[in-house]
Design an enzyme around this catalytic site. Structure first.
Site, PDB file in Angstrom:
ATOM      1  N   HIS A  86       0.847  -1.199   0.000  1.00 50.89           N
ATOM      2  CA  HIS A  86       0.000   0.000   0.000  1.00 50.89           C
ATOM      3  C   HIS A  86       0.878   1.243   0.000  1.00 50.89           C
ATOM      4  O   HIS A  86       1.971   1.230   0.549  1.00 50.89           O
ATOM      5  CB  HIS A  86      -0.892  -0.005   1.250  1.00 50.89           C
ATOM      6  CG  HIS A  86      -1.827   1.149   1.314  1.00 50.89           C
ATOM      7  ND1 HIS A  86      -2.972   1.208   0.547  1.00 50.89           N
ATOM      8  CD2 HIS A  86      -1.797   2.301   2.028  1.00 50.89           C
ATOM      9  CE1 HIS A  86      -3.601   2.348   0.798  1.00 50.89           C
ATOM     10  NE2 HIS A  86      -2.907   3.029   1.690  1.00 50.89           N
ATOM     11  N   ASP A 165     -15.817   3.094   5.914  1.00 53.53           N
ATOM     12  CA  ASP A 165     -14.742   4.021   5.540  1.00 53.53           C
ATOM     13  C   ASP A 165     -15.204   4.990   4.456  1.00 53.53           C
ATOM     14  O   ASP A 165     -14.813   6.155   4.459  1.00 53.53           O
ATOM     15  CB  ASP A 165     -13.497   3.248   5.076  1.00 53.53           C
ATOM     16  CG  ASP A 165     -12.364   4.218   4.730  1.00 53.53           C
ATOM     17  OD1 ASP A 165     -11.925   4.934   5.646  1.00 53.53           O
ATOM     18  OD2 ASP A 165     -11.971   4.292   3.553  1.00 53.53           O
ATOM     19  N   ARG A 172     -15.006  13.301   6.130  1.00 55.67           N
ATOM     20  CA  ARG A 172     -13.700  13.893   6.519  1.00 55.67           C
ATOM     21  C   ARG A 172     -13.210  14.851   5.437  1.00 55.67           C
ATOM     22  O   ARG A 172     -12.682  15.919   5.721  1.00 55.67           O
ATOM     23  CB  ARG A 172     -12.668  12.770   6.723  1.00 55.67           C
ATOM     24  CG  ARG A 172     -12.857  12.022   8.042  1.00 55.67           C
ATOM     25  CD  ARG A 172     -11.988  10.779   8.070  1.00 55.67           C
ATOM     26  NE  ARG A 172     -10.583  11.062   7.938  1.00 55.67           N
ATOM     27  CZ  ARG A 172      -9.698  10.199   7.420  1.00 55.67           C
ATOM     28  NH1 ARG A 172     -10.075   9.008   6.999  1.00 55.67           N
ATOM     29  NH2 ARG A 172      -8.431  10.528   7.338  1.00 55.67           N
ATOM     30  N   SER A 187      -8.515   4.201   8.674  1.00 60.56           N
ATOM     31  CA  SER A 187      -9.043   4.143   7.313  1.00 60.56           C
ATOM     32  C   SER A 187      -8.204   3.199   6.446  1.00 60.56           C
ATOM     33  O   SER A 187      -8.734   2.328   5.749  1.00 60.56           O
ATOM     34  CB  SER A 187      -9.046   5.568   6.742  1.00 60.56           C
ATOM     35  OG  SER A 187      -9.216   5.564   5.352  1.00 60.56           O
ATOM     36  N   LYS A 191      -9.500  -0.956   5.678  1.00 53.78           N
ATOM     37  CA  LYS A 191      -9.728  -1.477   4.316  1.00 53.78           C
ATOM     38  C   LYS A 191      -8.815  -2.675   4.048  1.00 53.78           C
ATOM     39  O   LYS A 191      -9.219  -3.659   3.445  1.00 53.78           O
ATOM     40  CB  LYS A 191      -9.445  -0.384   3.277  1.00 53.78           C
ATOM     41  CG  LYS A 191     -10.502   0.694   3.236  1.00 53.78           C
ATOM     42  CD  LYS A 191     -10.337   1.584   2.019  1.00 53.78           C
ATOM     43  CE  LYS A 191      -9.160   2.508   2.123  1.00 53.78           C
ATOM     44  NZ  LYS A 191      -9.355   3.785   2.738  1.00 53.78           N
TER      45      LYS A 191
HETATM   46  N1  URA Z   1      -5.627   6.837   2.481  1.00 53.38           N
HETATM   47  C1  URA Z   1      -6.730   6.246   3.003  1.00 53.38           C
HETATM   48  O1  URA Z   1      -7.142   5.176   2.570  1.00 53.38           O
HETATM   49  N2  URA Z   1      -7.360   6.874   4.025  1.00 53.38           N
HETATM   50  C2  URA Z   1      -6.944   8.038   4.559  1.00 53.38           C
HETATM   51  O2  URA Z   1      -7.546   8.546   5.476  1.00 53.38           O
HETATM   52  C3  URA Z   1      -5.790   8.646   3.998  1.00 53.38           C
HETATM   53  C4  URA Z   1      -5.136   8.009   2.963  1.00 53.38           C
END
Ligand code: URA
Length: 443
Positions: A86, A165, A172, A187, A191
């Site tokens: 990621h 999310d 947000r 977040s 995921k």
């Molecule tokens: N990437 C995400 O998936 N969530 C965030 O809050 C910031 C970056």
């Protein structure tokens, strides 16, 4: 939802700086998902959490509640070591397209669900969507079967994965509460855990083109991702990397696919290649497949040289629907922009001292190559190629950028942004290393 749960109490607890229990956080997320808690109440809590912070336990419970708010992928049918990669989001970052085939060539299975880019940061699924025929709509079963067949599988995030999310992030994004370390951690990891990840290498970008603008906040985020991951039963390896300039020479979806293909076909040393190797080597070490990161890097370089990485990349992209001869003639298959403009430098000899990733990201967004809002349609053909890096010597008449745009007006606008933001010095300059820190042992 528990009938005794009161959202007003919940907001007041955080407003007064007290801690929530696990049950309260679970009730909140369940109310967020079933619509019984309204957007204005969610916003109020997000702002209270932003200002008063969340403890490590609260962040862990929030992460797990987000992960369990929808489907959770079962990866038990994947044979062999599995990793997920990621990035917290950067400009010109196409390392996924290079590091994943490296890992597959070393016998690691890589499975990834990828969201589209938002704002100046690009998303892997958008880059892949620029390849005609590429199928990102794989079901969970198809994704697992793809990974078992070719070693790699990438799908777009579907709406049943971590739905909490999506709701929280959208709020947000419009209430100034994105840049909170606990909320970002929950977040990202929520995921990832929902997509079945147990080992994750996370590239924490740091610099003008990233969420984390300075090393201190990048280190804090890296440490939090590692700690919260551990509490959720997931091994996280964060690596902090430079995002003060774009990674590689292009930013824009189709252009980045071409650059990844060229990097895999005509192997040369570059910041992009160095970082891709480091991500793969750290992953091998994290999975205990090598004794050290250095040994992993040597293995990856061997597989690059003997053509196994290129072979894996071709097999993977074709298996997901890319044209068979994409690697031989990428420009024949990918969308080309309707206007091309070269930007030249005029003046005495100088050295590039700043090439802000943020300005290049904004320029690509302005050309239509990204999304300002979630539902915006992307033009895959547009983008920017940069022929300079920090430290490059620039001489009179040298082409420093190539702008791929829809028309001349767009190109002229972007040319002005670029020329205003790139900075030159009359003396030699040096760039930051791409790998700023790895916090494998220190966090
Ligand atoms: N990437 C995400 O998936 N969530 C965030 O809050 C910031 C970056």
């Amino acid at each position: 939802m528990d009938k005794d749960f009161s959202v007003i109490n919940f907001i007041n607890i955080k407003k007064s700086g007290k801690n929530h229990s696990r049950e309260e956080i679970e009730c909140f997320i369940s109310g967020v998902c079933n619509g019984s808690i309204k957007d204005y109440q969610i916003s109020a809590w997000l702002m209270a959490a932003y200002i008063k912070d969340l403890s490590l336990d609260e962040t862990t419970w929030l992460t797990m509640a987000i992960a369990n708010s929808g489907d959770v992928l079962d990866l038990s049918h994947i044979e062999g070591p599995v990793i997920d990669k990621h990035s917290t989001g950067g400009v010109g970052d196409k390392t996924t397209l290079i590091a994943l085939p490296m890992l597959a060539a070393c016998g690691v299975k890589v499975i990834k669900m990828s969201g589209g880019g938002l704002g100046i940061t690009g998303g892997t699924s958008d880059k892949l969507a620029s390849i005609p025929g590429f199928n990102l709509s794989l079901s969970s079963e198809e994704l697992v079967s793809m990974v078992n067949k070719v070693g790699i599988g990438i799908a777009g995030l579907n709406k049943n994965i971590a739905p909490a999310d999506k709701i929280l992030y959208a709020i947000r994004d419009t209430t100034g509460t994105v840049d909170s370390l606990p909320l970002i951690t929950a977040s990202i990891l929520g995921k990832k855990i929902a997509t079945g990840a147990k080992h994750i290498v996370i590239d924490v970008k740091c610099g003008s083109g990233a969420f984390m603008k300075d090393m201190e906040s990048a280190k804090k985020l890296a440490a939090m991702l590692k700690k919260v991951g551990g509490k959720c039963g997931v091994t996280v390896l964060p690596i902090i990397t430079d995002m003060n300039q774009i990674l590689g020479e292009s930013a824009g979806n189709a252009l980045e696919i071409v650059e990844a293909i060229v990097s895999l076909t005509d192997i040369k040393k570059s910041r992009l290649m160095d970082l891709s190797i480091m991500l793969a080597a750290n992953s091998l070490y994290l999975l205990k497949l090598t004794e050290s990161v250095e040994e992993g890097a040597r293995l990856v370089e061997e597989k690059l040289k003997n053509g196994e990485v290129l072979e894996k990349a071709k097999r993977w992209l074709c298996a997901q629907g890319a044209p068979e001869h994409l690697f031989e003639k990428p420009y024949n298959y990918l969308e080309n922009s309707t206007h091309l403009e070269c930007v030249k430098y005029n003046g005495p000899d100088v050295w590039v001292s700043e090439l802000p990733a943020e300005s290049i990201g904004e320029a690509v967004l302005g050309l239509g190559g990204g999304r300002k809002h979630k539902d915006d349609v992307i033009d895959y053909s547009v983008g920017i190629r940069s022929f300079i890096e920090v430290g490059t010597k620039v001489t009179n008449g040298m082409v420093i950028f190539q702008i791929h745009s829809k028309n001349k007006d767009d190109a002229d606008r972007v040319k002005n942004i670029l020329l205003k933001n790139v900075k030159f010095a009359s003396h030699e300059t040096v760039q930051m290393p791409v790998l700023l820190d790895d916090v494998l042992f220190s966090a």
